[in-house]
Design an enzyme around this catalytic site. Structure first.
Site, PDB file in Angstrom:
ATOM      1  N   LYS A  22      -0.362  -3.314  -3.321  1.00  0.00           N
ATOM      2  CA  LYS A  22      -0.522  -1.973  -3.901  1.00  0.00           C
ATOM      3  C   LYS A  22       0.159  -0.917  -3.030  1.00  0.00           C
ATOM      4  CE  LYS A  22      -4.550   0.352  -3.070  1.00  0.00           C
ATOM      5  NZ  LYS A  22      -4.369   1.716  -2.541  1.00  0.00           N
ATOM      6  N   ASN A  23      -0.102  -0.969  -1.727  1.00  0.00           N
ATOM      7  CA  ASN A  23       0.390   0.093  -0.849  1.00  0.00           C
ATOM      8  C   ASN A  23       1.902   0.028  -0.625  1.00  0.00           C
ATOM      9  OD1 ASN A  23      -2.173   1.014  -0.712  1.00  0.00           O
ATOM     10  ND2 ASN A  23      -2.546   0.448   1.427  1.00  0.00           N
ATOM     11  N   ARG A  92      -4.745   9.793  -4.300  1.00  0.00           N
ATOM     12  CA  ARG A  92      -4.096  10.421  -3.146  1.00  0.00           C
ATOM     13  C   ARG A  92      -2.610  10.076  -3.077  1.00  0.00           C
ATOM     14  NH1 ARG A  92      -4.469  12.776   1.946  1.00  0.00           N
ATOM     15  NH2 ARG A  92      -2.840  11.924   3.262  1.00  0.00           N
ATOM     16  N   CYS A 116     -11.424  12.786   0.241  1.00  0.00           N
ATOM     17  CA  CYS A 116     -11.947  11.659  -0.515  1.00  0.00           C
ATOM     18  C   CYS A 116     -13.081  11.037   0.264  1.00  0.00           C
ATOM     19  CB  CYS A 116     -10.867  10.634  -0.824  1.00  0.00           C
ATOM     20  SG  CYS A 116     -10.544   9.540   0.530  1.00  0.00           S
ATOM     21  N   ARG A 121      -8.412  13.461   5.143  1.00  0.00           N
ATOM     22  CA  ARG A 121      -7.087  13.050   4.685  1.00  0.00           C
ATOM     23  C   ARG A 121      -6.149  14.235   4.466  1.00  0.00           C
ATOM     24  NH1 ARG A 121      -7.554   7.516   1.264  1.00  0.00           N
ATOM     25  NH2 ARG A 121      -5.608   7.154   2.331  1.00  0.00           N
ATOM     26  N   ILE A 123      -2.589  16.573   4.743  1.00  0.00           N
ATOM     27  CA  ILE A 123      -1.185  16.262   4.417  1.00  0.00           C
ATOM     28  C   ILE A 123      -0.233  17.112   5.257  1.00  0.00           C
ATOM     29  CG2 ILE A 123      -1.607  15.415   2.071  1.00  0.00           C
ATOM     30  CD1 ILE A 123      -0.529  18.158   1.099  1.00  0.00           C
ATOM     31  N   ASP A 124      -0.755  17.695   6.346  1.00  0.00           N
ATOM     32  CA  ASP A 124       0.082  18.583   7.171  1.00  0.00           C
ATOM     33  C   ASP A 124       1.338  17.879   7.684  1.00  0.00           C
ATOM     34  OD1 ASP A 124      -1.802  17.051   8.572  1.00  0.00           O
ATOM     35  OD2 ASP A 124      -1.607  18.272  10.372  1.00  0.00           O
ATOM     36  N   LEU A 125       1.242  16.607   8.035  1.00  0.00           N
ATOM     37  CA  LEU A 125       2.412  15.901   8.583  1.00  0.00           C
ATOM     38  C   LEU A 125       3.476  15.680   7.507  1.00  0.00           C
ATOM     39  CD1 LEU A 125       0.493  13.284  10.775  1.00  0.00           C
ATOM     40  CD2 LEU A 125       1.568  15.418  11.529  1.00  0.00           C
ATOM     41  N   ASP A 305      -8.274  -0.795   6.704  1.00  0.00           N
ATOM     42  CA  ASP A 305      -8.549  -1.283   5.345  1.00  0.00           C
ATOM     43  C   ASP A 305      -9.263  -2.641   5.330  1.00  0.00           C
ATOM     44  OD1 ASP A 305      -7.483   0.979   4.264  1.00  0.00           O
ATOM     45  OD2 ASP A 305      -5.652   0.061   3.508  1.00  0.00           O
ATOM     46  N   ILE A 327      -9.467   5.532  12.456  1.00  0.00           N
ATOM     47  CA  ILE A 327      -8.472   6.145  11.555  1.00  0.00           C
ATOM     48  C   ILE A 327      -9.113   7.177  10.618  1.00  0.00           C
ATOM     49  CG2 ILE A 327      -6.667   5.697   9.823  1.00  0.00           C
ATOM     50  CD1 ILE A 327      -5.934   4.474  12.466  1.00  0.00           C
ATOM     51  N   ARG A 397      -9.343  -0.062  -8.219  1.00  0.00           N
ATOM     52  CA  ARG A 397      -8.146   0.640  -7.727  1.00  0.00           C
ATOM     53  C   ARG A 397      -7.249  -0.281  -6.913  1.00  0.00           C
ATOM     54  NH1 ARG A 397      -9.703   4.554  -3.921  1.00  0.00           N
ATOM     55  NH2 ARG A 397      -7.484   4.354  -3.546  1.00  0.00           N
TER      56      ARG A 397
HETATM   57  C1  UD1 Z   1      -2.288   4.558   3.950  1.00  0.00           C
HETATM   58  C2  UD1 Z   1      -2.830   3.494   3.018  1.00  0.00           C
HETATM   59  C3  UD1 Z   1      -4.329   3.337   3.229  1.00  0.00           C
HETATM   60  C4  UD1 Z   1      -4.625   3.044   4.687  1.00  0.00           C
HETATM   61  C5  UD1 Z   1      -3.978   4.093   5.589  1.00  0.00           C
HETATM   62  C6  UD1 Z   1      -4.133   3.777   7.074  1.00  0.00           C
HETATM   63  C7  UD1 Z   1      -1.357   3.713   1.108  1.00  0.00           C
HETATM   64  C8  UD1 Z   1      -1.222   4.063  -0.320  1.00  0.00           C
HETATM   65  N1  UD1 Z   1      -2.570   3.916   1.645  1.00  0.00           N
HETATM   66  O1  UD1 Z   1      -2.941   5.793   3.610  1.00  0.00           O
HETATM   67  O2  UD1 Z   1      -4.778   2.243   2.415  1.00  0.00           O
HETATM   68  O3  UD1 Z   1      -6.024   3.078   4.884  1.00  0.00           O
HETATM   69  O4  UD1 Z   1      -2.573   4.193   5.305  1.00  0.00           O
HETATM   70  O5  UD1 Z   1      -3.602   2.518   7.353  1.00  0.00           O
HETATM   71  O6  UD1 Z   1      -0.435   3.233   1.722  1.00  0.00           O
HETATM   72  N2  UD1 Z   1      -3.250  12.360   8.623  1.00  0.00           N
HETATM   73  C9  UD1 Z   1      -3.125  13.686   9.002  1.00  0.00           C
HETATM   74  N3  UD1 Z   1      -2.142  14.435   8.430  1.00  0.00           N
HETATM   75  C10 UD1 Z   1      -1.265  13.923   7.513  1.00  0.00           C
HETATM   76  C11 UD1 Z   1      -1.397  12.561   7.139  1.00  0.00           C
HETATM   77  C12 UD1 Z   1      -2.399  11.816   7.719  1.00  0.00           C
HETATM   78  O7  UD1 Z   1      -3.895  14.193   9.826  1.00  0.00           O
HETATM   79  O8  UD1 Z   1      -0.392  14.662   7.022  1.00  0.00           O
HETATM   80  C13 UD1 Z   1      -4.347  11.548   9.209  1.00  0.00           C
HETATM   81  C14 UD1 Z   1      -5.350  11.126   8.114  1.00  0.00           C
HETATM   82  O9  UD1 Z   1      -6.312  12.122   7.914  1.00  0.00           O
HETATM   83  C15 UD1 Z   1      -5.931   9.862   8.704  1.00  0.00           C
HETATM   84  C16 UD1 Z   1      -4.766   9.261   9.468  1.00  0.00           C
HETATM   85  O10 UD1 Z   1      -3.818  10.309   9.647  1.00  0.00           O
HETATM   86  O11 UD1 Z   1      -6.957  10.163   9.625  1.00  0.00           O
HETATM   87  C17 UD1 Z   1      -4.114   8.088   8.768  1.00  0.00           C
HETATM   88  O12 UD1 Z   1      -3.596   8.490   7.532  1.00  0.00           O
HETATM   89  P1  UD1 Z   1      -2.261   7.853   6.897  1.00  0.00           P
HETATM   90  O13 UD1 Z   1      -1.692   6.847   7.830  1.00  0.00           O
HETATM   91  O14 UD1 Z   1      -1.408   8.982   6.453  1.00  0.00           O
HETATM   92  O15 UD1 Z   1      -2.851   7.099   5.665  1.00  0.00           O
HETATM   93  P2  UD1 Z   1      -2.373   7.172   4.163  1.00  0.00           P
HETATM   94  O16 UD1 Z   1      -0.890   7.160   4.104  1.00  0.00           O
HETATM   95  O17 UD1 Z   1      -3.110   8.230   3.442  1.00  0.00           O
END
Ligand code: UD1
Length: 422
Positions: A22-23, A92, A116, A121, A123-125, A305, A327, A397
């Site tokens: 899926k991912n 997401r 969620c 979660r 999205i700043d990065l 996960d 995480i 999902r």
């Molecule tokens: C992806 C996976 C999810 C998995 C996660 C961590 C998909 C569709 N989903 O989610 O199943 O659990 O990786 O392996 O691939 N963060 C920030 N700012 C950002 C982005 C992330 O602070 O802009 C933080 C998040 O809050 C979290 C951490 O970084 O604490 C990890 O998030 P991220 O690696 O981005 O996970 P996803 O891509 O959402």
């Protein structure tokens, strides 16, 4: 709402073919927008999240068909870069569309995917990465408008190796002018799969799987046919279920290298694992042993996960284990549900202290998120008596008919849907 009813206590046995990831499939489907025309993506699992992604792509004007496990996606007719708020809120991963839409249309309008069940979660990065490539970003309430007449390569250092941010930046940078370097990039296998797919379409990307990814921008990409990697989290879930039920299961179509941290933890717990090419055999004839400390962290460390699933095994192990989640801050909600089944687990901040019990007992429990739901199913399979798992839309999902998959391994599990009213 559907629920799963499980009669526990039967060891899983037999063999199973693992579904596509899926991912990996979600960003690849979004990335199809980068090449006008028809791409064929094989080994795409039939899941709610994939349905949502395809519905969003249709809403943008694409034509998408999901036949068996193949998606045929024509992006030529895409005519808008605005993702409707109602669809954006359903998943997401809709955030993955920002990079490709910006690269293709020079602008995009999306909405905050929101928090969620497992944590904030942010999205700043993602946004900082797109800004570094030259995008102007305006946030009006929940709405995010992103514009760039042209994108330019840049050196981007991620404060945290976010999987989604790494993927979004890769997808925006492929058509940018010049070279982009992402340092402290996430190293997950799904990122390597996205690199392979984009390169198949004509991109020039190197380094996925390491912490530095280099993208040489190209003028255009061409559609292609691509096969998605096997789902390491689904494989891991089955491996833990086999061990927790003290069964004997053979997994076909896996990539064992993607599962090395789990294999290491399971072996420490006394689970027998044999690897041969893309086949993994799992057996657990006796009670598992406690594992002193398991800590989730970005790949190649132990995946968040699989944290909740492994907790079930440790809840049944001989001795005391510690499982630390680093995480997502809200990812220990399944502890309360497992406690209702007789587990002895205490949570302190982001660590779970697990005193193994000889058995769990069936109960009615609620899936609070996708992987927590999978963990409750494993607990139900291993428990004595009947378990009812509610709120299973979370499980749908990420698992393609979990009851069919486990039923083939001898599990006594069925789905109950409410009787429709006339
Ligand atoms: C992806 C996976 C999810 C998995 C996660 C961590 C998909 C569709 N989903 O989610 O199943 O659990 O990786 O392996 O691939 N963060 C920030 N700012 C950002 C982005 C992330 O602070 O802009 C933080 C998040 O809050 C979290 C951490 O970084 O604490 C990890 O998030 P991220 O690696 O981005 O996970 P996803 O891509 O959402």
């Amino acid at each position: 709402m559907d629920k799963l009813v499980i009669e526990g206590g039967k060891p899983l046995s037999g063999s199973i073919v693992i579904q596509g990831a899926k991912n990996a499939a979600l960003p690849i489907l979004a990335a199809c927008l980068l090449a006008e025309g028809t791409s064929t993506i094989e080994h795409v699992p039939r899941l709610l999240d994939i349905d949502v992604m395809l519905n969003i792509l249709r809403e943008l004007g694409c034509r998408a068909e999901h036949v068996g496990d193949t998606v045929i996606l024509n992006t030529e007719t895409a005519h808008t870069s605005h993702v409707p708020e109602s669809l954006m809120g359903q998943m997401r991963s809709s955030i993955f569309l920002m990079g490709p839409l910006l690269a293709r249309f020079g602008e995009t309008q999306v909405y905050q995917p929101g928090g969620c069940a497992i944590g904030e979660r942010k999205i700043d990065l993602h946004l900082e990465g797109l800004q570094a490539l030259g995008a102007e970003i305006e946030e009006i309430g929940n709405r995010i408008i992103c514009r760039a007449d042209k994108l330019y390569g840049a050196e981007i250092h991620l404060a945290f190796p976010s999987v989604g941010a790494t993927e979004n930046i890769m997808m925006a940078a492929v058509l940018a002018e010049g070279r982009t370097t992402i340092s402290n990039a996430a190293r997950e296998p799904e990122i390597q799969d996205l690199q392979r797919f984009l390169n198949e379409m004509g991109a020039k990307i190197m380094g996925a799987g390491t912490d530095t990814i280099t993208i040489e921008g190209v003028q255009s990409l061409t559609p292609c046919t691509y096969r998605v990697i096997p789902d390491r989290i689904v494989a891991g879930t089955i491996m833990v279920a086999a061990a927790a039920t003290r069964g004997q299961v053979t997994l076909l179509n896996t990539n064992p290298a993607h599962l090395s941290s789990l294999i290491h933890v399971l072996r420490r717990a006394g689970v027998q694992i044999a690897v041969d090419g893309d086949i993994i055999k799992v057996g657990c004839p006796g009670r598992p042993r406690a594992v002193e400390r398991v800590v989730t962290a970005p790949y190649p460390a132990f995946p968040t996960d699989l944290q909740s699933q492994v907790m079930v095994l440790l809840a049944l192990a001989d001795g005391v284990s510690i499982l630390k989640e680093t995480i997502f801050e809200g990812r220990l909600k399944h502890v309360d549900e497992l406690s209702r089944m007789g587990a002895d687990i205490r949570v302190d901040l982001n660590s779970a202290f697990i005193r193994g019990v000889p058995r769990l007992y069936g109960a009615t429990v609620e899936a609070t998120d996708l992987r927590a739901g999978a963990a409750l199913v494993i607990a139900g399979l291993a428990a004595q008596g009947k378990t009812i798992v509610e709120q299973i839309h979370h499980i749908d999902r990420g698992y393609d008919c979990i009851e069919t998959m486990l039923g083939r391994l001898g599990a006594r599990i069925s789905r109950y849907s409410p009787v429709p009213k006339n």
